[in-house]
Design an enzyme around this catalytic site. Structure first.
Site, PDB file in Angstrom:
ATOM      1  N   HIS A 194      -9.721   7.437 -14.176  1.00 14.53           N
ATOM      2  CA  HIS A 194      -9.574   8.702 -13.435  1.00 14.53           C
ATOM      3  C   HIS A 194     -10.924   9.174 -12.937  1.00 14.53           C
ATOM      4  CE1 HIS A 194      -5.842   9.141 -15.492  1.00 14.53           C
ATOM      5  NE2 HIS A 194      -6.344   9.559 -16.613  1.00 14.53           N
ATOM      6  N   GLU A 436      -3.164 -13.202  -0.280  1.00 15.33           N
ATOM      7  CA  GLU A 436      -4.173 -13.106  -1.336  1.00 15.33           C
ATOM      8  C   GLU A 436      -3.969 -14.157  -2.415  1.00 15.33           C
ATOM      9  OE1 GLU A 436      -4.044  -9.198  -3.112  1.00 15.33           O
ATOM     10  OE2 GLU A 436      -1.883  -9.046  -2.920  1.00 15.33           O
ATOM     11  N   CYS A 507      -8.341  -6.710   4.208  1.00 14.21           N
ATOM     12  CA  CYS A 507      -8.506  -5.425   3.518  1.00 14.21           C
ATOM     13  C   CYS A 507      -9.227  -5.574   2.185  1.00 14.21           C
ATOM     14  CB  CYS A 507      -7.164  -4.730   3.346  1.00 14.21           C
ATOM     15  SG  CYS A 507      -5.975  -5.699   2.407  1.00 14.21           S
TER      16      CYS A 507
HETATM   17  C1  PEP Z   1      -7.333  -7.586  -2.398  1.00 18.14           C
HETATM   18  O1  PEP Z   1      -6.838  -8.231  -3.321  1.00 18.14           O
HETATM   19  O2  PEP Z   1      -8.225  -8.024  -1.637  1.00 18.14           O
HETATM   20  C2  PEP Z   1      -6.894  -6.209  -2.124  1.00 18.14           C
HETATM   21  C3  PEP Z   1      -7.305  -5.561  -1.058  1.00 18.14           C
HETATM   22  O3  PEP Z   1      -6.076  -5.598  -3.004  1.00 18.14           O
HETATM   23  P1  PEP Z   1      -6.519  -5.067  -4.440  1.00 18.14           P
HETATM   24  O4  PEP Z   1      -8.016  -4.974  -4.456  1.00 18.14           O
HETATM   25  O5  PEP Z   1      -5.847  -3.743  -4.577  1.00 18.14           O
HETATM   26  O6  PEP Z   1      -5.984  -6.117  -5.354  1.00 18.14           O
HETATM   27 MG    MG Z   2      -5.022  -7.722  -4.345  1.00 18.18          MG
END
Ligand code: PEP
Ligand code: MG
Length: 584
Positions: A194, A436, A507
């Site tokens: 948090h 991913e 992302c």
């Molecule tokens: C990733 O795996 O690159 C991603 C953006 O998701 P997270 O970091 O939430 O796993």
């Molecule tokens: Mg991820």
């Protein structure tokens, strides 16, 4: 005094140089064993109950303040605190012992609390550990009310300080003012605690998980908190202070100059346009991402909805959040990623068993497909909110076609339900997948035929393709975004996406690494999604090189045999593109 550097986990970016203020949150003050007279017992129990009430009111007030100032979701965190106050086992045990042992309520309460905390400490479960910090936080508050002590509060600081603590509770963090607490550093905590989440929202530089910071620093010591790199420098040498002050100034100047780019498109001088969008965890981050010039949201991590609470979020709660984000960002698009629970994201009360390999376990889309009841609530809310803006859905952790088809079948069922009730929604809502998992990358040609877009989650793609735990410090040297294996996978995903006529985004954290952006651009990446503070810098890079140059850089990068060679080459190229850029 000799300079000492402690390494922890970067929780919120930024640099601060200042004086340490040790904030005591860990130890509950030793309370002496005070016997009470038999005739005082009833009064003592009454006093204890009144204190619980008083504490409850205090927490409700904080909850209200936080909800108004930072947002309802942060306020929700205090529901867990309120639950502790209703824990009948804990309360009854205190009352029974006060009656039986004729001891003061504060002494008995302290003893019972210690017992609880000890029991919780022994349990190896992230969720229960989080609950322990709630119990600790409320416990301290009750004790202070019982002994009539004034609360130590970070809201009453008179001069700017750097707060050093064993841990900080959500209420501690939320009561901080940016002009008085210029940074903080804690012994415990992870990136997803948090406290870390709150620090990012408040834009206070922070480092957590330092293990020994409270025993290494004294009140008034000069310290530097480097939230970008997860470092705390104790008794810094004059030279180090100068260096950091320089970095800080440079950082602030760059921020100011970059601000001018805010409303300009992310376009190369030869006219190639890409999208630069933001990653968010909470709807409250929207003003900040707009401020930084995001053209949309490329990843809305919704799992935070499910954390730190004793029940599941309702469809209405989901809907309100998604609708508000959709409306605020319109006409830009918002990609809502469905629940990605598991891995390093602490579990909520959902009954997910403890697993040997949580990153490879029952998580994300796997969990959602096994629990369509939970999945459908979220999908229904996303669809309903899609009537109010430009929303897209994205599934995490897709490993093969069957999972995608199953998820789409559930989405279709939800759409049918809504249609039968004449509920408005965007029937053409775009559906994408995160790429991913290496198997998904390799069959991205097949997946591309059945989705509207891809978003490459490099955080996990790197973890799974190099078999390197993304949260393990000991093998961090292996975690290489420039590994030729990773670059080849990315190239393949983009090509397969484009061949099928869909756009491809990224992302993972890699999207915001300045030296890697020319390579990604040259490979044809259409969308870059990142923490909003990184947006201006990345936009500047894209506006500084031609697509022809980027293609050449990408081609060259793919010709190297090791990650290190690629990294060195990429750094050298970035220096050519932005000679004045301050490089890591
Ligand atoms: C990733 O795996 O690159 C991603 C953006 O998701 P997270 O970091 O939430 O796993
Ligand atoms: Mg991820």
């Amino acid at each position: 005094m000799k300079q000492r550097i402690l390494k922890g986990i970067p929780a919120a970016p930024g640099i601060s140089v200042g004086k340490a203020f040790l904030f005591d949150t860990h130890e509950i003050t030793q309370i002496i064993k005070r016997p009470i007279l038999e005739e005082a017992v009833i009064g003592e129990v009454k006093r204890f109950k009144e204190t619980l009430n008083k504490t409850r009111n205090e927490i409700l007030k904080i909850k209200d303040k936080i909800s108004k100032e930072i947002g309802a979701e942060h306020g929700e965190i205090f529901n867990a605190h309120l639950l502790v106050l209703e824990d009948s086992m804990l309360i009854d045990e205190v009352i029974t012992r006060v009656k039986k042992e004729h001891l003061s309520a504060e002494y008995v309460f302290q003893e019972v609390l210690k017992k609880y905390i000890k029991a919780f400490t022994r349990i190896d479960d992230e969720y229960l550990k989080e609950r322990m910090s709630d119990i600790n936080d409320v416990g301290r508050r009750i004790l202070k009310n019982l002994i009539g002590a004034k609360h130590d509060s970070l809201s009453e600081l008179k001069v700017p300080v750097i707060v050093i603590a064993y841990d900080l509770s959500p209420s501690d963090t939320a009561s901080m003012h940016k002009d008085k607490v210029t940074a903080f550093a804690t012994d415990i905590g992870g990136r997803t605690s948090h406290t870390a989440i709150m620090a990012k929202s408040l834009e206070i530089p922070a480092v957590v998980g330092l293990e020994e910071i409270t025993s290494s620093v004294k009140n008034g010591d000069t310290v530097i908190v480097d939230g970008n790199n997860g470092l705390v420098i104790i008794h810094p040498a004059q030279e180090t202070i100068r260096d950091y002050e320089h970095q800080k100034k440079g950082f602030e100047e760059r921020e100011r100059s970059l601000f001018g780019l805010r409303d300009l498109p992310a376009e190369t001088p030869d006219g190639h346009k890409v999208e630069i969008v933001a990653n968010i965890e909470m709807p409250e981050e929207v003003p900040s991402i707009i401020y930084h010039g995001a053209q949309g949201i490329g990843l809305y991590r919704t799992e935070y909805f499910y954390m730190n609470r004793a029940d599941l979020p309702t469809e209405e709660e989901h809907y309100e959040a998604y609708k508000s984000v959709a409306q605020k960002m319109a006409p830009h698009s918002v990609i809502i990623r469905t629940l990605d629970l598991g891995g390093d994201k602490f579990l909520s009360h959902l009954e997910v068993p403890h697993e040997m390999n949580p990153f490879l376990g029952w998580r994300a889309i796997r969990f959602c497909l096994a629990r369509p009841d939970i999945f459908k609530v979220q999908l229904r809310a996303i669809l309903k909110a899609s009537a109010h803006g430009n929303l897209k859905v994205m599934y995490p952790m897709i490993s093969g076609l069957e999972e995608l088809r199953q998820a789409n079948a559930i989405l279709k069922e939800v759409k049918e339900e809504l249609k039968s009730k004449n509920t408005p929604f965007d029937d053409n809502i775009q559906v994408g997948v995160m790429i991913e998992i290496p198997s998904a990358a390799i069959i991205s040609d097949l997946l591309a035929k059945e989705v509207d877009f891809f978003s490459i989650g490099t955080n996990d793609l790197i973890q799974y393709s190099i078999a390197v735990d993304r949260v393990n410090e000991k093998i961090a040297y292996l975690y290489e975004p420039t590994h030729p294996g990773v670059l080849r996978l990315i190239k393949r995903i983009i090509e397969n996406g484009h061949n099928a006529g869909i756009w491809v985004g990224i992302c993972g954290e890699m999207a915001g690494e300045p030296e890697l952006v020319p390579i990604l651009l040259g490979l044809g990446m259409n969308e870059f999604s990142m923490s909003s503070a990184l947006i201006p810098e990345i936009k500047r890079i894209i506006r500084s090189l031609s697509m022809a140059q980027a293609k050449e850089i990408a081609e060259r990068a793919l010709s190297f045999s090791t990650g290190r060679e690629v990294e060195e080459f990429a750094m050298a190229k970035l220096k050519e593109i932005l000679p004045e850029a301050e490089l890591k």
